[in-house]
Design a protein around this motif. Structure first.
Motif, PDB file in Angstrom:
ATOM      1  N   ALA A 199       0.821  -1.211   0.000  1.00 22.97           N
ATOM      2  CA  ALA A 199       0.000   0.000   0.000  1.00 22.97           C
ATOM      3  C   ALA A 199       0.855   1.262   0.000  1.00 22.97           C
ATOM      4  CB  ALA A 199      -0.928  -0.007   1.211  1.00 22.97           C
ATOM      5  N   VAL A 200       1.910   1.267   0.791  1.00 25.77           N
ATOM      6  CA  VAL A 200       2.796   2.427   0.872  1.00 25.77           C
ATOM      7  C   VAL A 200       3.538   2.642  -0.440  1.00 25.77           C
ATOM      8  CG1 VAL A 200       4.866   3.342   1.996  1.00 25.77           C
ATOM      9  CG2 VAL A 200       3.065   2.298   3.380  1.00 25.77           C
ATOM     10  N   VAL A 201       3.929   1.545  -1.087  1.00 26.42           N
ATOM     11  CA  VAL A 201       4.703   1.633  -2.335  1.00 26.42           C
ATOM     12  C   VAL A 201       3.857   2.201  -3.470  1.00 26.42           C
ATOM     13  CG1 VAL A 201       5.820   0.254  -4.146  1.00 26.42           C
ATOM     14  CG2 VAL A 201       6.369  -0.155  -1.740  1.00 26.42           C
ATOM     15  N   ILE A 202       2.591   1.790  -3.565  1.00 30.33           N
ATOM     16  CA  ILE A 202       1.776   2.190  -4.719  1.00 30.33           C
ATOM     17  C   ILE A 202       1.031   3.505  -4.517  1.00 30.33           C
ATOM     18  CG2 ILE A 202       1.445  -0.222  -5.392  1.00 30.33           C
ATOM     19  CD1 ILE A 202      -1.411  -0.048  -4.336  1.00 30.33           C
ATOM     20  N   THR A 203       1.175   4.115  -3.339  1.00 40.09           N
ATOM     21  CA  THR A 203       0.497   5.396  -3.084  1.00 40.09           C
ATOM     22  C   THR A 203       1.516   6.492  -2.800  1.00 40.09           C
ATOM     23  OG1 THR A 203       0.269   4.808  -0.733  1.00 40.09           O
ATOM     24  CG2 THR A 203      -1.588   4.335  -2.176  1.00 40.09           C
ATOM     25  N   PRO A 204       1.121   7.765  -2.927  1.00 41.32           N
ATOM     26  CA  PRO A 204       2.035   8.862  -2.618  1.00 41.32           C
ATOM     27  C   PRO A 204       2.383   8.892  -1.126  1.00 41.32           C
ATOM     28  CG  PRO A 204      -0.099   9.694  -3.403  1.00 41.32           C
ATOM     29  CD  PRO A 204      -0.184   8.206  -3.394  1.00 41.32           C
ATOM     30  N   PRO A 205       3.497   9.544  -0.779  1.00 42.99           N
ATOM     31  CA  PRO A 205       3.927   9.593   0.627  1.00 42.99           C
ATOM     32  C   PRO A 205       3.048  10.522   1.461  1.00 42.99           C
ATOM     33  CG  PRO A 205       5.372  10.943  -0.725  1.00 42.99           C
ATOM     34  CD  PRO A 205       4.441  10.244  -1.671  1.00 42.99           C
ATOM     35  N   GLU A 206       1.805  10.098   1.652  1.00 42.47           N
ATOM     36  CA  GLU A 206       0.842  10.908   2.389  1.00 42.47           C
ATOM     37  C   GLU A 206      -0.066   9.953   3.153  1.00 42.47           C
ATOM     38  OE1 GLU A 206      -3.128  12.791   2.724  1.00 42.47           O
ATOM     39  OE2 GLU A 206      -2.618  11.664   0.926  1.00 42.47           O
ATOM     40  N   PHE A 207      -0.251  10.225   4.441  1.00 40.77           N
ATOM     41  CA  PHE A 207      -0.905   9.269   5.338  1.00 40.77           C
ATOM     42  C   PHE A 207      -2.308   8.880   4.881  1.00 40.77           C
ATOM     43  CE2 PHE A 207      -3.799   8.575   8.943  1.00 40.77           C
ATOM     44  CZ  PHE A 207      -3.252   7.400   9.449  1.00 40.77           C
ATOM     45  N   MET A 208      -3.109   9.865   4.467  1.00 44.49           N
ATOM     46  CA  MET A 208      -4.492   9.579   4.115  1.00 44.49           C
ATOM     47  C   MET A 208      -4.580   8.609   2.942  1.00 44.49           C
ATOM     48  SD  MET A 208      -7.555   9.890   4.975  1.00 44.49           S
ATOM     49  CE  MET A 208      -7.323  11.126   6.256  1.00 44.49           C
ATOM     50  N   SER A 209      -3.740   8.800   1.923  1.00 45.52           N
ATOM     51  CA  SER A 209      -3.734   7.892   0.772  1.00 45.52           C
ATOM     52  C   SER A 209      -3.334   6.480   1.202  1.00 45.52           C
ATOM     53  CB  SER A 209      -2.774   8.402  -0.306  1.00 45.52           C
ATOM     54  OG  SER A 209      -3.166   9.670  -0.758  1.00 45.52           O
ATOM     55  N   ASP A 210      -2.287   6.414   2.031  1.00 45.93           N
ATOM     56  CA  ASP A 210      -1.850   5.103   2.530  1.00 45.93           C
ATOM     57  C   ASP A 210      -2.963   4.415   3.303  1.00 45.93           C
ATOM     58  OD1 ASP A 210       0.612   5.632   1.457  1.00 45.93           O
ATOM     59  OD2 ASP A 210       1.526   6.288   3.333  1.00 45.93           O
ATOM     60  N   PHE A 211      -3.660   5.171   4.118  1.00 42.28           N
ATOM     61  CA  PHE A 211      -4.732   4.626   4.956  1.00 42.28           C
ATOM     62  C   PHE A 211      -5.892   4.110   4.097  1.00 42.28           C
ATOM     63  CE2 PHE A 211      -8.681   5.207   7.381  1.00 42.28           C
ATOM     64  CZ  PHE A 211      -8.401   4.425   8.497  1.00 42.28           C
ATOM     65  N   ILE A 212      -6.283   4.899   3.093  1.00 44.55           N
ATOM     66  CA  ILE A 212      -7.414   4.530   2.230  1.00 44.55           C
ATOM     67  C   ILE A 212      -7.121   3.256   1.456  1.00 44.55           C
ATOM     68  CG2 ILE A 212      -8.724   5.257   0.190  1.00 44.55           C
ATOM     69  CD1 ILE A 212      -8.575   8.108   1.263  1.00 44.55           C
ATOM     70  N   VAL A 213      -5.872   3.043   1.079  1.00 43.38           N
ATOM     71  CA  VAL A 213      -5.496   1.844   0.334  1.00 43.38           C
ATOM     72  C   VAL A 213      -5.278   0.658   1.268  1.00 43.38           C
ATOM     73  CG1 VAL A 213      -3.750   0.824  -1.183  1.00 43.38           C
ATOM     74  CG2 VAL A 213      -4.476   3.192  -1.530  1.00 43.38           C
ATOM     75  N   THR A 214      -4.671   0.905   2.418  1.00 40.92           N
ATOM     76  CA  THR A 214      -4.332  -0.190   3.339  1.00 40.92           C
ATOM     77  C   THR A 214      -5.567  -0.852   3.929  1.00 40.92           C
ATOM     78  OG1 THR A 214      -2.239   0.877   3.941  1.00 40.92           O
ATOM     79  CG2 THR A 214      -3.084  -0.794   5.452  1.00 40.92           C
ATOM     80  N   VAL A 215      -6.541  -0.058   4.347  1.00 39.60           N
ATOM     81  CA  VAL A 215      -7.729  -0.599   5.019  1.00 39.60           C
ATOM     82  C   VAL A 215      -8.466  -1.632   4.159  1.00 39.60           C
ATOM     83  CG1 VAL A 215     -10.016  -0.036   5.915  1.00 39.60           C
ATOM     84  CG2 VAL A 215      -8.043   1.346   6.571  1.00 39.60           C
ATOM     85  N   PRO A 216      -8.756  -1.352   2.867  1.00 38.50           N
ATOM     86  CA  PRO A 216      -9.420  -2.380   2.047  1.00 38.50           C
ATOM     87  C   PRO A 216      -8.585  -3.654   1.913  1.00 38.50           C
ATOM     88  CG  PRO A 216      -9.556  -0.252   0.978  1.00 38.50           C
ATOM     89  CD  PRO A 216      -8.616  -0.096   2.124  1.00 38.50           C
ATOM     90  N   MET A 217      -7.254  -3.499   1.829  1.00 43.19           N
ATOM     91  CA  MET A 217      -6.391  -4.676   1.706  1.00 43.19           C
ATOM     92  C   MET A 217      -6.485  -5.567   2.941  1.00 43.19           C
ATOM     93  SD  MET A 217      -2.870  -3.345  -0.055  1.00 43.19           S
ATOM     94  CE  MET A 217      -2.762  -3.033  -1.817  1.00 43.19           C
ATOM     95  N   LEU A 218      -6.427  -4.962   4.111  1.00 43.78           N
ATOM     96  CA  LEU A 218      -6.510  -5.725   5.359  1.00 43.78           C
ATOM     97  C   LEU A 218      -7.897  -6.346   5.523  1.00 43.78           C
ATOM     98  CD1 LEU A 218      -4.567  -3.399   7.841  1.00 43.78           C
ATOM     99  CD2 LEU A 218      -3.692  -5.209   6.359  1.00 43.78           C
ATOM    100  N   LEU A 219      -8.926  -5.596   5.149  1.00 43.37           N
ATOM    101  CA  LEU A 219     -10.290  -6.135   5.228  1.00 43.37           C
ATOM    102  C   LEU A 219     -10.461  -7.336   4.306  1.00 43.37           C
ATOM    103  CD1 LEU A 219     -12.519  -2.914   5.379  1.00 43.37           C
ATOM    104  CD2 LEU A 219     -12.216  -4.630   7.172  1.00 43.37           C
ATOM    105  N   LEU A 220      -9.890  -7.248   3.117  1.00 45.23           N
ATOM    106  CA  LEU A 220      -9.974  -8.355   2.172  1.00 45.23           C
ATOM    107  C   LEU A 220      -9.311  -9.611   2.725  1.00 45.23           C
ATOM    108  CD1 LEU A 220      -9.336  -6.692  -1.309  1.00 45.23           C
ATOM    109  CD2 LEU A 220     -11.312  -8.064  -0.667  1.00 45.23           C
TER     110      LEU A 220
END
Length: 246
Positions: A199-220
Motif C-alpha cells: 500500500a505504501v509503495v503504490i500510493t504517494p507519501p501521504e498518510f491519508m492515501s496510505d490509509f485509504i489503500v491499506t484498510v481495504p487490503m486488510l479487510l480483504l
C-alpha cells in the motif's frame, strides 16, 4: 504394468490440461479481437476527465495503448473461461457436493475482478492523481504522455483487481484441502506487513492515501480468512458425518 498405467494416466492428465489451456487462449484471442472494435471508445472513456489531450511521442505509442487496453478488457472476460476450465480439470477429483459449491466461484471471480478494477480506477486512481497534480501545481507545467498516463492508471487499478480475487481463491483452495485458514490466521501479522508495504509503495507519501489503500487490503485478507473458515468447517462436518455413517 502398473508403471505403464501411471504413465498413461499422466499423459491423459497432460492432454486434458493442454486442451483446457488451448480453449482459454482461443477465448482470450476472440475477446481481444472483439475489444479492438470498441477500443477507441474505451480510450475516450478513460481520458474523459482530462483537460487536454494526451501527448504521443511516437506512432508506436498509439498501437501500444490500444493493445494494452484491449488486453486488459480481454483478460477480464477470459477469467470466467479460465476458471471454468480449471474447474472442469479438477472436477473428476471432487465430490458431487464440492462440484456444485466450487462452480459458484466462477461468476464470483469475474465480479470481484471487475469490482477490484472499479475500486482502483474510481477511488484510488483519482485520489493519487489529484494529489500529485496539486503537488506540482504552480511549480511545474503538467502534461501527460499516453504511455505514462496509462501505465500509472494500470499500476493504480490492476493490483486491486488481483487482490479482490483473494477471498474466492482462498475459499477454492480451502475446499480442495490445499490451505488451512487457521494457519493463514496465525501468520496474519506477516501478511499485514506485506500488505502495508504494498500500500505504501503504490500510493504517494501521504498518510491519508496510505490509509485509504491499506484498510481495504486488510479487510480483504480478514474476509478471505472468515469465508475460508466457513468452507473449512463445512468440509470437516461432512467428513465427520461420512465417517460416523460408515
Amino acid at each position: 504394468m502398473e508403471l505403464n498405467d501411471k504413465e498413461l494416466n499422466l499423459m491423459d492428465h497432460l492432454e486434458e490440461l493442454r486442451k483446457r489451456l488451448i480453449i482459454t487462449v482461443v477465448a482470450f484471442l476472440i475477446f481481444l479481437c472483439a475489444t479492438f472494435i470498441f477500443v477507441k471508445d474505451i480510450y475516450l472513456f478513460f481520458t474523459r476527465n482530462l483537460d487536454d489531450h494526451l501527448i504521443v511521442l511516437g506512432p508506436g505509442d498509439v498501437m501500444w495503448i490500444y493493445f494494452t487496453i484491449a488486453c486488459i478488457i480481454a483478460i477480464a472476460f477470459t477469467i470466467p473461461v479460465l476458471a471454468l476450465q480449471i474447474w472442469l480439470f479438477v472436477k473428476p477429483a471432487l465430490k458431487k457436493s464440492e462440484q456444485k459449491i466450487t462452480l459458484l466461484y466462477i461468476p464470483a471471480l469475474f465480479l470481484l475482478f471487475i469490482g477490484g478494477l472499479a475500486f482502483g480506477y474510481f477511488v484510488i486512481f483519482p485520489l493519487v492523481l489529484n494529489f500529485l497534480i496539486e503537488l506540482a501545481s504552480g511549480v511545474m507545467d503538467i502534461s501527460f504522455t499516453v504511455e505514462k498516463y496509462f501505465k500509472f492508471l494500470l499500476n493504480m487499478s490492476l493490483p486491486f483487481a488481483v487482490l479482490f480475487e483473494l477471498p474466492i481463491v482462498m475459499m477454492f483452495l480451502t475446499s480442495l484441502g490445499i490451505i488451512d485458514p487457521y494457519v493463514m490466521a496465525k501468520i496474519r501479522k506477516y501478511a499485514y506487513f506485506v500488505l502495508i508495504v504494498v500500500a505504501v509503495v503504490i500510493t504517494p507519501p501521504e498518510f491519508m492515501s496510505d490509509f485509504i489503500v491499506t484498510v481495504p487490503m486488510l479487510l480483504l485478507y480478514e474476509i478471505s480468512i472468515s469465508l475460508s473458515k466457513i468452507v473449512y468447517k463445512r468440509k470437516l462436518k461432512k467428513a465427520k458425518a461420512i465417517e460416523d455413517f460408515s
